[in-house]
Design a protein around this motif. Structure first.
Motif, PDB file in Angstrom:
ATOM      1  N   VAL B 135      47.792  34.529  18.554  1.00 48.75           N
ATOM      2  CA  VAL B 135      46.673  35.148  19.243  1.00 48.75           C
ATOM      3  C   VAL B 135      46.458  34.424  20.567  1.00 48.75           C
ATOM      4  O   VAL B 135      46.628  33.212  20.643  1.00 48.75           O
ATOM      5  CB  VAL B 135      45.419  35.026  18.352  1.00 48.75           C
ATOM      6  CG1 VAL B 135      44.170  35.419  19.106  1.00 48.75           C
ATOM      7  CG2 VAL B 135      45.592  35.861  17.091  1.00 48.75           C
ATOM      8  N   ALA B 136      46.100  35.164  21.620  1.00 48.39           N
ATOM      9  CA  ALA B 136      45.833  34.517  22.906  1.00 48.39           C
ATOM     10  C   ALA B 136      44.578  35.111  23.525  1.00 48.39           C
ATOM     11  O   ALA B 136      44.333  36.315  23.420  1.00 48.39           O
ATOM     12  CB  ALA B 136      47.017  34.721  23.858  1.00 48.39           C
ATOM     13  N   ALA B 137      43.769  34.245  24.168  1.00 50.03           N
ATOM     14  CA  ALA B 137      42.651  34.718  24.981  1.00 50.03           C
ATOM     15  C   ALA B 137      43.219  35.195  26.311  1.00 50.03           C
ATOM     16  O   ALA B 137      44.162  34.604  26.844  1.00 50.03           O
ATOM     17  CB  ALA B 137      41.658  33.579  25.190  1.00 50.03           C
ATOM     18  N   LEU B 138      42.649  36.283  26.841  1.00 51.19           N
ATOM     19  CA  LEU B 138      43.154  36.844  28.092  1.00 51.19           C
ATOM     20  C   LEU B 138      42.197  36.541  29.240  1.00 51.19           C
ATOM     21  O   LEU B 138      40.974  36.650  29.093  1.00 51.19           O
ATOM     22  CB  LEU B 138      43.326  38.359  27.952  1.00 51.19           C
ATOM     23  CG  LEU B 138      44.320  38.822  26.881  1.00 51.19           C
ATOM     24  CD1 LEU B 138      44.367  40.345  26.821  1.00 51.19           C
ATOM     25  CD2 LEU B 138      45.712  38.248  27.127  1.00 51.19           C
ATOM     26  N   GLY B 139      42.761  36.168  30.365  1.00 50.73           N
ATOM     27  CA  GLY B 139      41.973  35.905  31.562  1.00 50.73           C
ATOM     28  C   GLY B 139      41.618  37.196  32.286  1.00 50.73           C
ATOM     29  O   GLY B 139      41.987  38.288  31.837  1.00 50.73           O
ATOM     30  N   PRO B 140      40.917  37.087  33.427  1.00 52.60           N
ATOM     31  CA  PRO B 140      40.524  38.275  34.179  1.00 52.60           C
ATOM     32  C   PRO B 140      41.728  39.112  34.615  1.00 52.60           C
ATOM     33  O   PRO B 140      41.608  40.323  34.800  1.00 52.60           O
ATOM     34  CB  PRO B 140      39.800  37.695  35.397  1.00 52.60           C
ATOM     35  CG  PRO B 140      39.460  36.297  35.047  1.00 52.60           C
ATOM     36  CD  PRO B 140      40.445  35.833  34.036  1.00 52.60           C
ATOM     37  N   ASP B 141      42.884  38.479  34.760  1.00 52.72           N
ATOM     38  CA  ASP B 141      44.096  39.213  35.140  1.00 52.72           C
ATOM     39  C   ASP B 141      44.814  39.781  33.918  1.00 52.72           C
ATOM     40  O   ASP B 141      45.934  40.279  34.038  1.00 52.72           O
ATOM     41  CB  ASP B 141      45.040  38.292  35.926  1.00 52.72           C
ATOM     42  CG  ASP B 141      45.428  37.053  35.111  1.00 52.72           C
ATOM     43  OD1 ASP B 141      44.933  36.897  33.970  1.00 52.72           O
ATOM     44  OD2 ASP B 141      46.216  36.231  35.610  1.00 52.72           O
ATOM     45  N   ASP B 153      45.390  26.837  19.102  1.00 48.42           N
ATOM     46  CA  ASP B 153      45.698  26.779  17.663  1.00 48.42           C
ATOM     47  C   ASP B 153      44.471  27.140  16.827  1.00 48.42           C
ATOM     48  O   ASP B 153      44.566  27.838  15.818  1.00 48.42           O
ATOM     49  CB  ASP B 153      46.151  25.366  17.253  1.00 48.42           C
ATOM     50  CG  ASP B 153      47.483  24.991  17.865  1.00 48.42           C
ATOM     51  OD1 ASP B 153      48.221  25.899  18.285  1.00 48.42           O
ATOM     52  OD2 ASP B 153      47.773  23.780  17.919  1.00 48.42           O
ATOM     53  N   ILE B 154      43.318  26.603  17.236  1.00 49.38           N
ATOM     54  CA  ILE B 154      42.087  26.872  16.480  1.00 49.38           C
ATOM     55  C   ILE B 154      41.766  28.365  16.535  1.00 49.38           C
ATOM     56  O   ILE B 154      41.422  28.986  15.525  1.00 49.38           O
ATOM     57  CB  ILE B 154      40.918  26.021  17.039  1.00 49.38           C
ATOM     58  CG1 ILE B 154      41.218  24.525  16.848  1.00 49.38           C
ATOM     59  CG2 ILE B 154      39.607  26.407  16.372  1.00 49.38           C
ATOM     60  CD1 ILE B 154      40.176  23.589  17.476  1.00 49.38           C
ATOM     61  N   LEU B 155      41.915  28.947  17.710  1.00 49.23           N
ATOM     62  CA  LEU B 155      41.655  30.380  17.888  1.00 49.23           C
ATOM     63  C   LEU B 155      42.601  31.211  17.016  1.00 49.23           C
ATOM     64  O   LEU B 155      42.185  32.170  16.351  1.00 49.23           O
ATOM     65  CB  LEU B 155      41.825  30.723  19.369  1.00 49.23           C
ATOM     66  CG  LEU B 155      41.614  32.170  19.774  1.00 49.23           C
ATOM     67  CD1 LEU B 155      40.189  32.617  19.484  1.00 49.23           C
ATOM     68  CD2 LEU B 155      41.928  32.343  21.261  1.00 49.23           C
ATOM     69  N   ASP B 156      43.857  30.847  17.024  1.00 45.29           N
ATOM     70  CA  ASP B 156      44.850  31.570  16.224  1.00 45.29           C
ATOM     71  C   ASP B 156      44.508  31.481  14.731  1.00 45.29           C
ATOM     72  O   ASP B 156      44.554  32.477  14.004  1.00 45.29           O
ATOM     73  CB  ASP B 156      46.235  30.954  16.500  1.00 45.29           C
ATOM     74  CG  ASP B 156      47.364  31.800  15.940  1.00 45.29           C
ATOM     75  OD1 ASP B 156      47.470  32.978  16.342  1.00 45.29           O
ATOM     76  OD2 ASP B 156      48.122  31.298  15.109  1.00 45.29           O
TER      77      ASP B 156
END
Lengths: 237, 237
Positions: B135-141, B153-156
């Motif tokens: 899983v990845a957080a996405l930036g404004p782009d 890792d914690i987010l995943d």
């Protein structure tokens, strides 16, 4: 995201790992207890545990404690929950990371010989849904044995988590040897749930779930009709 | 069971709580990030977190951090997992207890206004069973935004646990307001799973599971056929 660290506001805390080492013995779920040799709670029984070293991961601490305290080289280790109430240890503020350590009873053979500080205590498990009280470790007199610190809470949490995971994870197999009969699998489920299960329905459910497969081999010993041995499929979740 | 404590062998460690504060926004699971104002990882984005006070329980620390860092008075807080690899923070040995903080998008209204240090980042969720990556957080782009420390890792871990709990716990309702349409409930499931679901089958499954009940009320607004509002039954697990 930890901000600027001000040691005056947030002095470091001690961190321990405690093991909820469980197996199924004589048809009952049982937990390994260690008698405390020093204060606080000297001579009381507690879960085996220890402080986490400064360069040691939590998983590595759990493995080390398994070996140092219980004399075991292997168990199914899985992080359970962290307990950190400020008053849980009278010495200082200690946060403990509790781990499951699950293993088949056979794997404990010999490790308790001559270890008067260790005991495998059977558990009194309330019926599911019963409001009657928490899980309790039983002493030699078969009465509840109060554990040191908040270890009764940790034990209760562990059994409830184990019960919750039975239906969607293969955690029960950690309590069985690599090859097992369906009877032994049912014994493990009954021990965790604290109830008897209907044999045909249980077998149908286990085979439908398709986590296990027959090995074609049969149990050894003097059984009149030796039962088939099963194993976990490699692709089980 | 912690034995005799030798501070030389086991110096105290720092303990933090980090929040995986998630909601569903615009049909996607999203996480609250905070931009770090100080080293290490200055200017990088991270999960909101903070040190645990010496007289504060872990749950109390999570509640305090929710208010201090995110400006929120309430969220569904649930302990997720503890992360303690020795190298996870360059300053010192820090063990962090990660918590879920889940809430409906409506509950975030206004809290991000003018807070340039906070951002709600949509998540890129791999398909279930896909080996394609975490899983990845996405930036404004809309490109993956690497987080500070081990927070990726914690987010995943958080998203995978959330996904695993969907089927056996009512955790998804923490992402919905007290009254919700079946469409909104399906949106939440689809956001967590990263896949589209069949509408009739989803509705049948939700109603069969009997955790929710109709309120007899209908959604407000200009819908041509306003949908019924449901709520969680008091006796849901």
């Amino acid at each position: 995201m930890p901000g600027a660290y001000n040691p005056a506001d947030f002095p470091p805390l001690a961190v321990t790992v405690d093991l909820v080492l469980m197996t199924v013995a004589d048809g009952r779920l049982a937990v390994l207890l260690q008698r405390r040799s020093a204060p606080p709670h000297k001579d009381d029984w507690a879960l085996p545990g220890g402080f986490v070293g400064v360069a040691e991961s939590l998983d590595a601490a759990a493995e080390r404690i398994l070996t140092e305290k219980a004399g075991l080289l292997y168990a199914w280790l899985e992080q359970l929950y962290s307990f950190g109430d400020p008053g849980r240890d009278p010495r200082m503020r200690i946060v403990t990371i509790a781990y499951f350590a699950l293993l088949p009873h056979e794997a404990l053979a010999g490790t308790l010989d001559g270890r008067h500080d260790l005991a495998l205590a059977p558990l009194d498990i309330p019926w599911p849904g019963e409001q009657g009280g928490p899980v309790a470790a039983l002493g030699p007199d078969r009465r509840p044995l109060p554990l040191a610190f908040d270890h009764d809470d940790i034990l209760d949490h562990a059994v409830k988590r184990l019960r919750g995971k039975l239906d969607y994870s293969p955690i029960a197999f950690a309590l069985l040897p690599p090859r097992f009969t369906l009877r032994a699998l049912q014994d493990v489920h009954e021990a965790i749930l604290g109830i008897g299960l209907n044999k045909p329905a249980f077998r149908r459910r286990m085979l439908d779930r398709a986590w296990i497969e027959g090995t074609g081999e049969r149990e050894e010993g003097g059984a009149f009709r030796p039962a088939e041995l099963y194993r976990v499929k490699p692709e089980a979740p």
